[in-house]
Design a protein around this motif. Structure first.
Motif, mmCIF file in Angstrom:
data_model
loop_
_atom_site.group_PDB
_atom_site.id
_atom_site.type_symbol
_atom_site.label_atom_id
_atom_site.label_comp_id
_atom_site.label_asym_id
_atom_site.label_seq_id
_atom_site.Cartn_x
_atom_site.Cartn_y
_atom_site.Cartn_z
ATOM 1 N N THR A 19 -41.731 9.116 0.716
ATOM 2 C CA THR A 19 -41.983 7.741 0.282
ATOM 3 C C THR A 19 -42.990 7.776 -0.866
ATOM 4 O O THR A 19 -43.801 8.699 -0.970
ATOM 5 C CB THR A 19 -42.553 6.829 1.396
ATOM 6 N N HIS A 20 -42.916 6.777 -1.699
ATOM 7 C CA HIS A 20 -43.845 6.642 -2.807
ATOM 8 C C HIS A 20 -44.077 5.156 -3.028
ATOM 9 O O HIS A 20 -43.138 4.380 -3.059
ATOM 10 C CB HIS A 20 -43.231 7.286 -4.067
ATOM 11 N N SER A 76 -45.068 -1.839 -5.905
ATOM 12 C CA SER A 76 -43.700 -1.320 -6.014
ATOM 13 C C SER A 76 -42.826 -1.818 -4.873
ATOM 14 O O SER A 76 -41.615 -1.855 -5.001
ATOM 15 C CB SER A 76 -43.728 0.203 -6.028
ATOM 16 N N THR A 77 -43.422 -2.186 -3.742
ATOM 17 C CA THR A 77 -42.609 -2.541 -2.573
ATOM 18 C C THR A 77 -42.213 -4.010 -2.545
ATOM 19 O O THR A 77 -41.490 -4.427 -1.650
ATOM 20 C CB THR A 77 -43.371 -2.228 -1.274
ATOM 21 N N PRO A 103 -41.687 0.838 2.226
ATOM 22 C CA PRO A 103 -41.188 1.240 0.907
ATOM 23 C C PRO A 103 -39.682 1.494 0.911
ATOM 24 O O PRO A 103 -39.096 1.787 1.953
ATOM 25 C CB PRO A 103 -41.954 2.533 0.619
ATOM 26 N N HIS A 104 -39.102 1.371 -0.268
ATOM 27 C CA HIS A 104 -37.709 1.783 -0.529
ATOM 28 C C HIS A 104 -36.683 0.992 0.270
ATOM 29 O O HIS A 104 -35.749 1.552 0.819
ATOM 30 C CB HIS A 104 -37.552 3.287 -0.264
ATOM 31 N N ARG A 105 -36.886 -0.312 0.356
ATOM 32 C CA ARG A 105 -35.928 -1.121 1.098
ATOM 33 C C ARG A 105 -35.179 -2.109 0.200
ATOM 34 O O ARG A 105 -34.536 -3.011 0.696
ATOM 35 C CB ARG A 105 -36.641 -1.892 2.234
ATOM 36 N N PHE A 106 -35.276 -1.950 -1.111
ATOM 37 C CA PHE A 106 -34.581 -2.870 -2.017
ATOM 38 C C PHE A 106 -33.073 -2.666 -2.003
ATOM 39 O O PHE A 106 -32.305 -3.610 -2.062
ATOM 40 C CB PHE A 106 -35.060 -2.664 -3.465
ATOM 41 N N GLN A 107 -32.652 -1.391 -1.983
ATOM 42 C CA GLN A 107 -31.240 -1.102 -2.252
ATOM 43 C C GLN A 107 -30.429 -0.931 -0.978
ATOM 44 O O GLN A 107 -30.944 -0.514 0.051
ATOM 45 C CB GLN A 107 -31.123 0.234 -3.008
ATOM 46 N N THR A 108 -29.136 -1.202 -1.101
ATOM 47 C CA THR A 108 -28.190 -0.765 -0.081
ATOM 48 C C THR A 108 -27.759 0.632 -0.511
ATOM 49 O O THR A 108 -27.465 0.864 -1.680
ATOM 50 C CB THR A 108 -26.960 -1.684 -0.047
ATOM 51 N N LEU A 109 -27.754 1.559 0.432
ATOM 52 C CA LEU A 109 -27.586 2.960 0.059
ATOM 53 C C LEU A 109 -26.244 3.516 0.493
ATOM 54 O O LEU A 109 -25.511 2.903 1.265
ATOM 55 C CB LEU A 109 -28.709 3.771 0.717
ATOM 56 N N ASP A 139 -25.050 0.444 6.705
ATOM 57 C CA ASP A 139 -24.849 -0.857 7.362
ATOM 58 C C ASP A 139 -26.132 -1.692 7.366
ATOM 59 O O ASP A 139 -26.148 -2.810 7.864
ATOM 60 C CB ASP A 139 -24.254 -0.697 8.763
ATOM 61 N N VAL A 196 -45.429 -0.396 -11.806
ATOM 62 C CA VAL A 196 -44.848 -0.142 -10.477
ATOM 63 C C VAL A 196 -43.325 -0.202 -10.488
ATOM 64 O O VAL A 196 -42.695 0.058 -9.469
ATOM 65 C CB VAL A 196 -45.410 -1.137 -9.430
ATOM 66 N N ASN A 211 -39.763 1.915 -6.278
ATOM 67 C CA ASN A 211 -39.196 1.605 -4.963
ATOM 68 C C ASN A 211 -37.748 2.065 -4.795
ATOM 69 O O ASN A 211 -37.165 1.864 -3.743
ATOM 70 C CB ASN A 211 -39.311 0.100 -4.692
ATOM 71 N N LEU A 215 -28.858 8.672 -1.259
ATOM 72 C CA LEU A 215 -28.208 8.481 -2.546
ATOM 73 C C LEU A 215 -27.888 7.014 -2.763
ATOM 74 O O LEU A 215 -27.568 6.286 -1.824
ATOM 75 C CB LEU A 215 -26.919 9.300 -2.579
ATOM 76 N N ILE A 264 -25.495 4.044 -3.989
ATOM 77 C CA ILE A 264 -24.048 3.939 -3.855
ATOM 78 C C ILE A 264 -23.345 4.395 -5.129
ATOM 79 O O ILE A 264 -22.345 5.116 -5.080
ATOM 80 C CB ILE A 264 -23.662 2.482 -3.527
ATOM 81 N N ILE A 313 -17.513 -3.435 9.573
ATOM 82 C CA ILE A 313 -18.508 -2.699 8.786
ATOM 83 C C ILE A 313 -17.998 -1.309 8.460
ATOM 84 O O ILE A 313 -17.959 -0.902 7.301
ATOM 85 C CB ILE A 313 -19.858 -2.646 9.540
#
Lengths: 1070, 461
Positions: A613-614, A644-645, A686-692, A719, B12, B16, B22, B24, B88
């Protein structure tokens, strides 16, 4: 702004235009020693100087009617009229009295407490160092109102949660921000990857809290900023309050050398009362492989040797003892005490603290070296800590000071597996039948066909070691064969440059780096319990790095004669990184104990995982402090934060006002009313903006998993839907209070009432699956708190020989979860049958599980046999939050003799000691061992009527329909003892009230100037820590917590026990 | 103002972005296919499938959860996993493939077939379900569409798939665990699915037309084929084997179910006759419930599970051929299947040594007084009755028997399999599966509570 510049200009010019009379003098302290570095200036001007090595100063002042102000941190500021004299000598007075108490603010600056509108509580750091706790966090217990320490257990080095003014977040970090010497210090408790081997946080080993890396002996002052207003400058990290710590600086003067040694003797506080009359087995019959101790009545056995079958398989212990299959159990021997002694010991620590401090007019220094060697009460558990600190300050010029504070900490420990974990200590220990001798836990198994397997684990359920999996660990295997070590190196360095171009203006440049690496090794040899039986060797390498930079400008000046203004403007960048590499070898080819990947080199047996995490925040902040007529003080602050978060920026305003309404009015020597309002936050994970794109998943509908890893790998859209609009959780709080002092400042009282609402709480909510996603993390909750705090300090008696101080603090907090946006409950402790949850309308953390059906009047709805019936679904069973808490103590000294006592009482709240509940099923506790002859016919849980005159094992209970018999049918296979969601857990809930004498210590200081003045003093002391205590749960200390440091609380499940100590200390000052 | 300047966001930005997983867009669209296939497999062959087997007299719930469900104690919690796998696990990923690789027709074709398979199954099991508004980031709570409109939409989706899956789209594709990127096989599956859903809609003419292009040989049957290390008990094995090999041992099996009695020559309702010997299939279908490892037949750890099969297509041709063409057309299709069964293809190698016989039927066998018409009903009805019974047997492990039972209950009880739930409750038998608890709780457009398992879905009203 223009006006400010003009003022500064004017002041600068003013400095150059006056100097007519020369005054000199010597400044000393109360003992007559010269004081170096005392600020001496002409009152109301910037014309000043500082005293030299001999305490001397020389200052040219405007005229013979000028006045001089003398100031020094920790001393009372004094103003003296020159009155025509050319020599003004002065003795500075100690500032330890309540008058002019100095507090350290969120930015690390000192302010007068009497001028502050927000509540702030100083912790007595001597008491923390003296508490007998190996870590600073536990030493805070009972020291301040509404600062609650929630411990994990008594393991050496185990972490603890600090909770200020109740719960302020659900899924976020619930610990206060720790600010040391003006910069944040990491205080995480990371559960890492290794705990997952044993089922996550509810299993595994206890982990450490990183605040405990600091040596209590290096701390000069400690301040708790509880309210939103005082903490608002820290914005999104301050919702849980701020603890401001200042480490020691060198005192000016010749080198002071001190050495202190402490020895602690630790013992288990409470033992679960175990029975020794009923053997291993079920239904009254002995069975040597049964999980339970519902077997035969041991005194009824013949007492002859057991009849064994020597024709087939057998087990040969390490010492050559051979165990054959038991055909008939005759021995009446029991092993409850010897089993206990095999596992537990008198633990303790030896601590050495050495320091040298001193200073000259050019520099001051403090060097501290500490070493703690602790052994746990569980054999083979330990925690060692080495602290080195060097704080130094250089006065490079009148206007330039450079200080550097640097610390290094090395901790190493071995932890014992615990909690819900078949390879854990207490689970195997407390379930062991009284007639099983655990001594021979390892040896060679020989099958009936003569095949030999060395290194087999002999447990009470596999007493011949005839399976690789012992089911539950023999406790001796847990402590002797399994290891879980942790080694942490930590470096913290804070350089600071202070530039004072003129007396009223200061620039501060402050940096810090806090870097640690944490290496954890988990080793389960072949034949360890459960999934670990093929052998597991795992390693977590955790790196943490926090870098901080602050640039601050401070200025003080008078706007008019009656209105003063102190302005602070700052900019701060904070950057934090975390990295964990976890590797694991599962299934050893070689049954060895060497921690090496060579145990199995097959590619498929090894796993590697990486997690990082950053986060970075960038803040600009300002404080305006107005002083009206020296009576009313108004502080306005604002902090604009980009992080950033979060998306965008967030502004955290705060305001507080203090009015000194009384001074020396009869018995009331000082009176202040204060009010404060502020806003603080909790930053998103942290790092919860994107769907991965998620790799590595398995699909199952019901115990039928299908795993992508076995189908060539691949990905799915996570999901968990990303959320680019995250904002911080926002706590808005107001408080009002008063600080009063009576009887010439001898009695001080502080009272505060606060109320807050926390909106936009960050939780994961369940989405409509048809939308395509399962969950989303976002701002979906709200909560509120209100409470009362009372702190009282009384100098009860004081003369030249004798001194008695008494203090007490009272606190209560009421919390309620007010909204979860449709989510019904949030489980804070997944995996436990009684869980701690967030539920709308209830305080955070309520205990939740299946219970007994009741009617509207609260009476049990009984079945036809007179027993309670299970509720259809789980319900709220209790509230683990205490109703109120009281801390208190006294410090008494008479000549060289000092007596200190600290007591804490926590009132109300509930606790579920689930070990005791499950042990009913296992029949090992005294609760289940009662043997009685019935004087009436009684029905048991199965509906069988047991006729009068029968001697049975059980207890008689009346649930409301007349007496019934609680026997094996209730405790072992009914709903009155055991696991899962089909138990009447309402009966497992106990009152969590406790009272503990945290500290009781007596010390004696042998004179001063001993051995030709080579030694300044020798102090010897003896003290107890938690030795005396009272609680309502027999065998379990309600202060321990299964889930360690986190939001969940009130649960215990085969958690390692708490400890109490007896300490001896020796201190020498040179 | 200074504060404002100091706290700029430039310092900043970008930090994030997730450093662990990865993004998508970093992952090739094809790599999402296998996961969607696995999700579809468990939706078609997992928990609700086993429950449908119990509710159509094929399986028996013996103890624990499955015995409760067998007694109709079926809560909305039991649908959570299957519902989630469909919406899903399958749809989110197939939609992503279709969106991200619109020009890769092989990929989009396969993705459309998977989505149609999953959604079609959902519509047939649950009735009215969300479809038109699903997988739209603007819509948090998709509305429920009626069952018929969903099935019509599924037909259009399959038409699109067939268009995409032209032979020229062929290329080897290892991420396709069913057919390795063979568009011909996928196209046939698409046609059989069209036929399946037309059959459920009782549009027998369209069903016949579609089935003519459907799965033409068993090689093109869509199956879940287990794989991997025999010592590894889960993750890649026959799903039924997994539940019995794990902690659910003893919970569910075939016992003496109606299906087993049909196959058992010694039972009073045996379907064995002079042209038919089901001994091998009886052995092959028998599930030993005490553990997975005790099984060598249909749930042996490496035994494939049918998802869309050659037998299904052939029997659709037989039924709809009889209904819309003539009995001879239907009979030919049935006999083609029997000829295939007579090669031993209906059982695995462990049972091919046991007796089996599937001689071709003649029309006379279904005429009044013939061997399959002792009760003297109309010839075509007798033939249909035999075809439906074969569907009941060949469909073991699929939703087909449950779907047929519900379809035929309105107007075709004379040809339906008159099953009972052995040691279980009497009729009426369930008409649908309950909605997912999670959907009911989270979706504002969902019904307040589930209508219950005895309410007929639109196509069967």
């Amino acid at each position: 702004m223009k006006r400010l510049l003009l003022l500064i200009n004017f002041l600068l010019v003013a400095t150059w235009t006056m100097a007519q009379v020369t005054v000199t003098g010597v400044v000393t302290d109360a003992s007559g020693e010269a004081m170096i570095g005392v600020n001496v200036y002409e009152t109301g001007t910037t014309n000043g100087t500082t005293t030299d090595l001999d305490g001397k100063y020389t200052l040219e002042v405007k005229d013979a009617n000028s006045t001089l102000t003398f100031s020094y941190i920790g001393m009372q500021e004094q103003t003296i009229d020159v009155a025509g004299q050319s020599t003004v000598n002065l003795e500075m007075r100690d500032d330890s009295q309540l008058l002019d108490e100095v507090v350290v603010t969120a930015l690390g600056f000192e302010e007068r407490k009497d001028e502050m509108g927000a509540s702030s509580t100083a912790i007595n750091t001597d008491a923390v160092a003296r508490s007998g706790e190996a870590g600073v966090i536990n030493g805070l217990s009972a020291k301040a109102s509404n600062v609650r320490i929630i411990r994990s257990n008594g393991d050496p080095g185990a972490g603890s949660a600090i909770r200020i003014r109740g719960a302020n977040t659900i899924s976020g970090n619930g610990s206060p921000l720790i600010v040391v010497d003006g910069v944040p210090l990491g205080n995480s408790t990371d559960y890492g990857g290794g705990n997952n081997i044993t089922g996550g946080r509810t299993g595994g080993v206890s982990q450490q809290s990183r605040l405990n890396d600091i040596n209590p002996n290096d701390i000069a002052s400690m301040q708790v900023l509880k309210g939103a207003s005082a903490a608002a400058l820290w914005g999104s990290r301050a919702a849980n309050g701020v603890i401001v710590i200042t480490t020691k600086d060198g005192a000016l003067g010749k080198p002071k050398i001190s050495y202190k040694a402490s020895v602690s003797f630790d013992q288990i506080t409470e033992r679960v009362p175990l029975q020794d009359t009923w053997g291993q087995g079920r239904n009254g019959s002995y069975s040597p492989t049964s999980a339970e101790s519902w077997g035969d009545y041991i005194p009824d056995r013949s007492g002859a040797a057991d009849v064994v079958d020597e024709s087939g398989e057998f087990f040969t212990a390490a010492d050559g003892t051979v165990y054959y299959p038991i055909e008939e159990k005759n021995s009446t021997a029991t092993f409850v005490d010897s089993n206990q002694d095999n596992v537990f010991q008198t633990g303790g620590f030896v601590q050495h603290d050495f320091s040298i401090s001193g200073g000259s007019e050019k520099a001051s220094y403090y060097f501290g070296l500490g070493r703690l060697d602790q052994e746990g009460i569980v054999k083979n558990s330990d925690y060692d800590r080495t602290n080195v600190r060097f704080n130094n300050k250089m006065y490079l010029a009148d206007w330039l000071t450079l200080s550097t504070k640097a610390a290094y900490t090395l901790t190493s420990s071995n932890r014992i597996q615990q909690n819900s974990n078949t390879a854990g200590l207490m689970l195997g220990f407390l379930r062991t039948p009284p007639d099983f001798d655990m001594t021979d836990y390892i040896g060679t198994y020989t099958s009936s066909s003569g095949e030999e397997v060395a290194g087999r684990h002999r447990s009470y359920r596999r007493y011949l070691g005839n399976a690789v999996n012992p089911t539950y660990n023999n406790p001796l295997w847990t402590i002797n064969e399994q290891t879980a070590t942790s080694n942490v190196n930590r470096y913290v360095i804070n350089p600071q440059i202070t530039i004072t171009p003129v007396n009223q203006l200061q620039f501060i440049l402050r940096g810090s780096a806090d870097i640690s690496d944490d290496k954890r090794v988990y080793f389960f040899p072949i034949s360890s319990g459960g999934d670990r039986s093929p052998g597991i060797f795992a390693e977590d390498i955790i790196g943490r790095q926090a870098v901080n930079f602050d640039a601050i400008a401070k200025s003080n000046f008078d706007i008019t004669g009656d209105i003063g203004l102190a302005a602070t403007l700052g900019w701060s960048v904070n950057d934090r990184r975390y990295r964990r590499n976890s590797g694991q070898i599962t299934g050893f080819l070689v049954n060895a104990r060497k921690e090496t990947t060579s145990l199995n080199t097959a590619a498929e047996s090894s796993q590697f995982e990486n997690f990082k995490t950053h986060r970075r925040s960038n803040r600009g902040y300002g404080v305006l402090g107005f002083d009206f007529f020296d009576k009313v003080f108004l502080n306005l602050s604002g902090n604009l934060e980009a992080s950033s978060t979060i998306s965008g920026r967030f502004f955290y305003p705060a305001a507080d006002v203090a009015w000194q309404f009384a001074e020396n009015a009869g018995p009331l020597s000082f009176g202040k009313i204060r009010a404060a309002w502020g806003r603080v936050g909790v930053e998103p994970a942290p790092h919860r903006f994107q769907t991965l794109a998620e790799g590595g998943f398995a699909y199952s509908t019901y115990s039928d998993p299908i795993d992508i890893a076995l189908f060539g790998g691949g990905f799915r859209i996570d999901d968990d839907l990303g959320n680019p609009n995250l904002s911080p959780e926002i706590k808005t709080e107001w408080e009002i209070g008063t600080d009063l002092r009576f009887l010439r400042d001898k009695l001080g009282v502080g009272i505060t009432y606060y109320s807050n609402v926390i909106n936009d709480i960050l939780i994961s909510v369940e989405l409509s699956p048809s939308s395509g996603y399962d969950t989303q993390y976002g701002n979906f909750g709200a909560m509120k708190n209100n409470g009362l705090e009372l702190d009282l300090n009384w100098e009860a008696y004081r003369n030249s020989d004798m001194k008695l101080d008494v203090f007490t603090n009272f606190s209560r907090n009421r919390n309620e979860v007010t909204d979860l946006f449709g989510t019904e409950t949030i489980n804070l402790t997944p995996g436990a049958s009684v869980s701690s949850r967030a539920i709308v309308g209830y305080p955070l953390g309520v205990l939740f599980g299946t219970g007994s059906q009741t009617d509207d009047a609260g009476n049990y709805i009984l079945d036809e046999n007179g027993f309670p019936q299970l509720t259809a679904s789980p319900e709220v069973l209790g509230d683990p939050n205490p109703d109120w808490r009281l801390g208190g103590g006294l410090n008494f000294s008479w000549k060289g003799l000092t007596l200190n006592a600290v007591i804490e009482h926590s009132h109300g709240g509930e606790f579920s000691p689930r070990s005791l509940w499950v042990l009913r099923r296992f029949g090992t506790t005294q609760e289940t061992a009662n043997r009685l002859t019935l004087d009436q016919d009684l029905t048991n849980f199965d509906g069988d009527v047991i006729p009068a005159g029968t001697t049975v094992r059980g207890n008689i209970e009346d649930f409301g329909a007349g007496p019934v018999l609680l026997d094996e049918t209730w405790y072992r296979h009914g709903i009155g003892g055991g696991f899962g969601d089909n138990q009447v857990y309402n009966f497992s809930i106990a009152d969590a009230t406790f009272t503990k004498i945290r500290e009781l210590s007596l010390s004696y200081k042998l004179g001063s100037n001993l051995f030709n003045e080579k030694i300044n003093g020798i102090t010897v002391g003896v003290s107890t820590r938690n030795w005396f205590y009272w609680d309502n749960i027999d065998g379990i200390d309600p202060e321990i917590s299964q889930t360690g440091v986190g939001a969940g609380q009130g649960l215990e499940y085969f958690t390692n026990p708490a400890t109490k100590s007896l300490l001896i200390t020796l201190g020498v000052d040179f | 103002m200074l504060i404002f300047m100091a706290s700029c966001t430039g310092l900043v930005d970008g930090i994030n972005d997730n450093p662990n997983d990865l993004a998508i867009e970093d992952v090739d669209a094809a790599l999402f296919l296998t996961g969607a296939q696995l999700a579809n497999i468990v939706a078609q062959g997992g928990h609700l499938n086993r429950i449908s087997g119990m509710y159509s007299g094929q399986l028996v719930g013996i103890t624990s959860l499955y015995s409760n469900i067998y007694g109709y104690a079926l809560s909305t919690a039991e649908s959570v996993s299957t519902w989630s796998r469909i919406y899903i696990g399958v749809v989110t990923n197939t939609r992503h493939i279709i969106r991200e690789a619109p020009d890769d027709k092989l990929l989009t074709g396969m993705a459309k077939v998977l989505e149609a398979h999953a959604i079609g199954t959902a519509a047939s099991l649950f009735g009215d379900i969300p479809y038109g508004e699903i997988n739209n980031t603007e819509i948090a709570d998709p509305k429920f569409d009626d069952q018929m409109s969903v099935l019509n939409a599924v037909q259009s989706l399959l038409d699109g798939a067939i268009e995409d899956l032209s032979p020229s789209a062929s290329r080897p594709l290892s991420v396709d665990i069913h057919f390795g990127g063979n568009p011909d096989a996928w196209r046939e599956v698409a046609y059989t699915l069209k036929a399946r859903y037309y059959l459920q809609m009782k549009d027998y003419t369209s069903a016949y037309a579609a089935a003519l292009n459907g799965i033409s040989s068993d090689v093109n049957s869509m199956k879940y084929v287990p794989r991997g290390d025999a010592n590894n008990s889960e993750g890649d094995k026959n799903l039924f084997w997994e539940i019995l090999e794990g902690s659910r041992a003893g919970d569910i099996g075939t016992e003496n179910s109606y299906l087993m009695q049909l196959l058992d020559a010694s039972s009073g309702i045996s379907r064995n006759n002079a042209k038919t010997d089901e001994a091998a299939r009886f052995g092959y279908y028998s599930i030993e419930s005490e553990s997975g490892a005790a099984n060598t037949g249909i749930i042996e750890q490496f035994e494939p599970q049918n998802l869309v099969s050659y037998a299904e297509n052939q029997l659709i041709l037989a039924e709809t051929g009889t209904r819309t063409q003539d009995a001879a057309t239907g009979l030919d299709a049935l006999n083609a299947l029997r000829a295939w069964l007579n090669t031993g293809a209906g059982v695995n190698a462990n049972f091919q040594g046991e007796p089996f016989l599937y001689e071709a039927y003649e029309l006379a066998d279904f005429e009044s007084g013939g061997m399959e018409n002792a009760d003297g009903i109309a010839t075509e009805r007798a033939l249909l009755r035999e075809i439906i019974e074969e569907r009941y047997v060949s469909g073991f492990g699929m939703y087909m028997p449950f779907n047929d039972a519900r379809r035929l209950r309105k107007d075709d009880t004379d040809i339906a399999v008159p099953y009972v739930l052995v040691d279980g409750p009497a009729a009426p038998y369930p008409e649908r599966m309950p909605y997912s608890d999670d959907e009911l709780n989270a979706n504002e457009n969902a019904p307040d509570e589930d209508p219950g398992i005895f309410v007929k879905t639109m196509v069967n009203e």
